[in-house]
Motif scaffolding. Structure first.
Motif, PDB file in Angstrom:
ATOM      1  N   TYR A  61       0.833  -1.199   0.000  1.00  0.00           N
ATOM      2  CA  TYR A  61       0.000   0.000   0.000  1.00  0.00           C
ATOM      3  C   TYR A  61       0.874   1.258   0.000  1.00  0.00           C
ATOM      4  CZ  TYR A  61      -3.368   3.520   1.528  1.00  0.00           C
ATOM      5  OH  TYR A  61      -4.145   4.646   1.622  1.00  0.00           O
ATOM      6  N   ASN A  62       1.926   1.252   0.806  1.00  0.00           N
ATOM      7  CA  ASN A  62       2.834   2.394   0.853  1.00  0.00           C
ATOM      8  C   ASN A  62       3.522   2.599  -0.498  1.00  0.00           C
ATOM      9  OD1 ASN A  62       4.142   4.511   2.284  1.00  0.00           O
ATOM     10  ND2 ASN A  62       5.985   3.250   2.340  1.00  0.00           N
ATOM     11  N   ALA A  63       3.916   1.521  -1.145  1.00  0.00           N
ATOM     12  CA  ALA A  63       4.535   1.621  -2.472  1.00  0.00           C
ATOM     13  C   ALA A  63       3.549   2.221  -3.467  1.00  0.00           C
ATOM     14  CB  ALA A  63       4.998   0.248  -2.938  1.00  0.00           C
ATOM     15  N   PHE A  64       2.284   1.842  -3.364  1.00  0.00           N
ATOM     16  CA  PHE A  64       1.246   2.380  -4.236  1.00  0.00           C
ATOM     17  C   PHE A  64       1.099   3.891  -4.029  1.00  0.00           C
ATOM     18  CE2 PHE A  64      -3.434   3.293  -4.589  1.00  0.00           C
ATOM     19  CZ  PHE A  64      -3.482   3.312  -5.968  1.00  0.00           C
ATOM     20  N   LEU A  65       1.044   4.323  -2.781  1.00  0.00           N
ATOM     21  CA  LEU A  65       0.883   5.755  -2.488  1.00  0.00           C
ATOM     22  C   LEU A  65       2.094   6.580  -2.918  1.00  0.00           C
ATOM     23  CD1 LEU A  65      -0.831   5.848   1.023  1.00  0.00           C
ATOM     24  CD2 LEU A  65      -1.867   6.146  -1.233  1.00  0.00           C
ATOM     25  N   PHE A  70      -0.105   6.465 -10.212  1.00  0.00           N
ATOM     26  CA  PHE A  70      -0.996   5.538  -9.511  1.00  0.00           C
ATOM     27  C   PHE A  70      -1.581   4.509 -10.471  1.00  0.00           C
ATOM     28  CE2 PHE A  70      -1.434   9.529  -6.967  1.00  0.00           C
ATOM     29  CZ  PHE A  70      -0.756   9.081  -5.854  1.00  0.00           C
ATOM     30  N   SER A  71      -1.978   4.952 -11.643  1.00  0.00           N
ATOM     31  CA  SER A  71      -2.587   4.046 -12.627  1.00  0.00           C
ATOM     32  C   SER A  71      -1.602   2.980 -13.087  1.00  0.00           C
ATOM     33  CB  SER A  71      -3.085   4.831 -13.840  1.00  0.00           C
ATOM     34  OG  SER A  71      -4.043   5.777 -13.444  1.00  0.00           O
ATOM     35  N   ASP A  72      -0.374   3.383 -13.418  1.00  0.00           N
ATOM     36  CA  ASP A  72       0.633   2.410 -13.858  1.00  0.00           C
ATOM     37  C   ASP A  72       0.967   1.413 -12.751  1.00  0.00           C
ATOM     38  OD1 ASP A  72       0.724   3.625 -16.316  1.00  0.00           O
ATOM     39  OD2 ASP A  72       2.604   4.718 -15.913  1.00  0.00           O
ATOM     40  N   HIS A  73       1.127   1.918 -11.550  1.00  0.00           N
ATOM     41  CA  HIS A  73       1.433   1.033 -10.419  1.00  0.00           C
ATOM     42  C   HIS A  73       0.280   0.071 -10.164  1.00  0.00           C
ATOM     43  CE1 HIS A  73       3.754   0.030  -6.785  1.00  0.00           C
ATOM     44  NE2 HIS A  73       2.558  -0.246  -6.288  1.00  0.00           N
ATOM     45  N   PHE A  74      -0.936   0.579 -10.227  1.00  0.00           N
ATOM     46  CA  PHE A  74      -2.118  -0.266 -10.036  1.00  0.00           C
ATOM     47  C   PHE A  74      -2.141  -1.406 -11.047  1.00  0.00           C
ATOM     48  CE2 PHE A  74      -6.463  -1.176 -11.477  1.00  0.00           C
ATOM     49  CZ  PHE A  74      -6.965  -1.759 -10.321  1.00  0.00           C
ATOM     50  N   HIS A  75      -1.936  -1.089 -12.333  1.00  0.00           N
ATOM     51  CA  HIS A  75      -1.977  -2.125 -13.365  1.00  0.00           C
ATOM     52  C   HIS A  75      -0.810  -3.094 -13.252  1.00  0.00           C
ATOM     53  CE1 HIS A  75      -5.498  -0.856 -15.493  1.00  0.00           C
ATOM     54  NE2 HIS A  75      -5.046   0.388 -15.605  1.00  0.00           N
ATOM     55  N   SER A  76       0.349  -2.619 -12.845  1.00  0.00           N
ATOM     56  CA  SER A  76       1.533  -3.474 -12.782  1.00  0.00           C
ATOM     57  C   SER A  76       1.625  -4.332 -11.524  1.00  0.00           C
ATOM     58  CB  SER A  76       2.800  -2.620 -12.869  1.00  0.00           C
ATOM     59  OG  SER A  76       2.853  -1.940 -14.083  1.00  0.00           O
ATOM     60  N   PHE A  77       1.187  -3.793 -10.377  1.00  0.00           N
ATOM     61  CA  PHE A  77       1.460  -4.470  -9.115  1.00  0.00           C
ATOM     62  C   PHE A  77       0.241  -4.833  -8.263  1.00  0.00           C
ATOM     63  CE2 PHE A  77       5.215  -1.869 -10.072  1.00  0.00           C
ATOM     64  CZ  PHE A  77       6.168  -2.877 -10.138  1.00  0.00           C
ATOM     65  N   ILE A  78      -0.940  -4.367  -8.617  1.00  0.00           N
ATOM     66  CA  ILE A  78      -2.093  -4.623  -7.753  1.00  0.00           C
ATOM     67  C   ILE A  78      -3.204  -5.389  -8.478  1.00  0.00           C
ATOM     68  CG2 ILE A  78      -3.968  -3.528  -6.433  1.00  0.00           C
ATOM     69  CD1 ILE A  78      -1.967  -1.307  -5.747  1.00  0.00           C
ATOM     70  N   ASN A  79      -3.598  -4.927  -9.635  1.00  0.00           N
ATOM     71  CA  ASN A  79      -4.806  -5.399 -10.306  1.00  0.00           C
ATOM     72  C   ASN A  79      -4.894  -6.915 -10.442  1.00  0.00           C
ATOM     73  OD1 ASN A  79      -7.273  -5.105 -11.618  1.00  0.00           O
ATOM     74  ND2 ASN A  79      -6.291  -5.023 -13.617  1.00  0.00           N
ATOM     75  N   LYS A  80      -3.892  -7.558 -10.980  1.00  0.00           N
ATOM     76  CA  LYS A  80      -3.948  -9.005 -11.221  1.00  0.00           C
ATOM     77  C   LYS A  80      -3.258  -9.833 -10.144  1.00  0.00           C
ATOM     78  CE  LYS A  80      -6.067  -8.507 -15.116  1.00  0.00           C
ATOM     79  NZ  LYS A  80      -7.449  -8.825 -15.256  1.00  0.00           N
ATOM     80  N   ARG A  81      -2.653  -9.189  -9.157  1.00  0.00           N
ATOM     81  CA  ARG A  81      -1.891  -9.920  -8.148  1.00  0.00           C
ATOM     82  C   ARG A  81      -2.680 -10.251  -6.889  1.00  0.00           C
ATOM     83  NH1 ARG A  81       4.356  -8.169  -8.291  1.00  0.00           N
ATOM     84  NH2 ARG A  81       4.544  -8.143 -10.541  1.00  0.00           N
ATOM     85  N   TYR A  82      -3.747  -9.518  -6.646  1.00  0.00           N
ATOM     86  CA  TYR A  82      -4.498  -9.712  -5.409  1.00  0.00           C
ATOM     87  C   TYR A  82      -5.938 -10.107  -5.716  1.00  0.00           C
ATOM     88  CZ  TYR A  82      -0.586  -7.334  -3.186  1.00  0.00           C
ATOM     89  OH  TYR A  82       0.663  -6.980  -2.756  1.00  0.00           O
ATOM     90  N   LEU A  83      -6.445 -11.017  -4.894  1.00  0.00           N
ATOM     91  CA  LEU A  83      -7.850 -11.385  -4.982  1.00  0.00           C
ATOM     92  C   LEU A  83      -8.670 -10.127  -4.746  1.00  0.00           C
ATOM     93  CD1 LEU A  83     -10.049 -13.629  -5.033  1.00  0.00           C
ATOM     94  CD2 LEU A  83      -9.808 -13.686  -2.544  1.00  0.00           C
ATOM     95  N   ASN A  84      -9.693  -9.913  -5.559  1.00  0.00           N
ATOM     96  CA  ASN A  84     -10.482  -8.696  -5.407  1.00  0.00           C
ATOM     97  C   ASN A  84     -11.947  -8.965  -5.685  1.00  0.00           C
ATOM     98  OD1 ASN A  84     -11.172  -7.850  -8.332  1.00  0.00           O
ATOM     99  ND2 ASN A  84      -8.985  -8.309  -8.409  1.00  0.00           N
ATOM    100  N   TYR A  85     -12.770  -8.095  -5.186  1.00  0.00           N
ATOM    101  CA  TYR A  85     -14.203  -8.152  -5.464  1.00  0.00           C
ATOM    102  C   TYR A  85     -14.764  -6.740  -5.466  1.00  0.00           C
ATOM    103  CZ  TYR A  85     -14.589  -7.907  -0.367  1.00  0.00           C
ATOM    104  OH  TYR A  85     -14.485  -7.527   0.956  1.00  0.00           O
TER     105      TYR A  85
END
Length: 88
Positions: A61-65, A70-85
């Motif tokens: 989360y700190n790396a994201f902030l 934010f958009s590039d980081h979200f697509h590269s490190f968050i979107n497909k790596r974590y279970l989400n709903y």
């Protein structure tokens, strides 16, 4: 086991706690918040959708902030790596 400080702090603020979202300067993401107890990252998008990303570490989360984009980081490190709903 939760620490004494966390138990004391959460019991005092639980009743009056309103979830505060951090507004982001991004074309894709409107705002975000992090739940330390559950390790959940909440992301609100400009189109009105909100998603919860599970088991996100405080470090992630700190790396994201602190990301340059934010958009590039979200697509590269968050979107497909974590279970989400999606939040309804």
């Amino acid at each position: 086991m939760r620490s004494f400080f966390r138990q004391l702090f959460s019991s005092q603020t639980q009743e009056t706690e309103e979830y505060t979202y951090k507004e982001l300067n991004s074309q894709l993401i409107k705002s975000t918040r992090y739940d330390l107890d559950a390790n959940h990252l909440y992301i609100r998008f400009h189109d009105g959708r909100e998603f919860v990303y599970c088991r996100v570490t405080p470090y992630a989360y700190n790396a994201f902030l602190n990301a340059d984009s934010f958009s590039d980081h979200f697509h590269s490190f968050i979107n497909k790596r974590y279970l989400n709903y999606q939040v309804m």
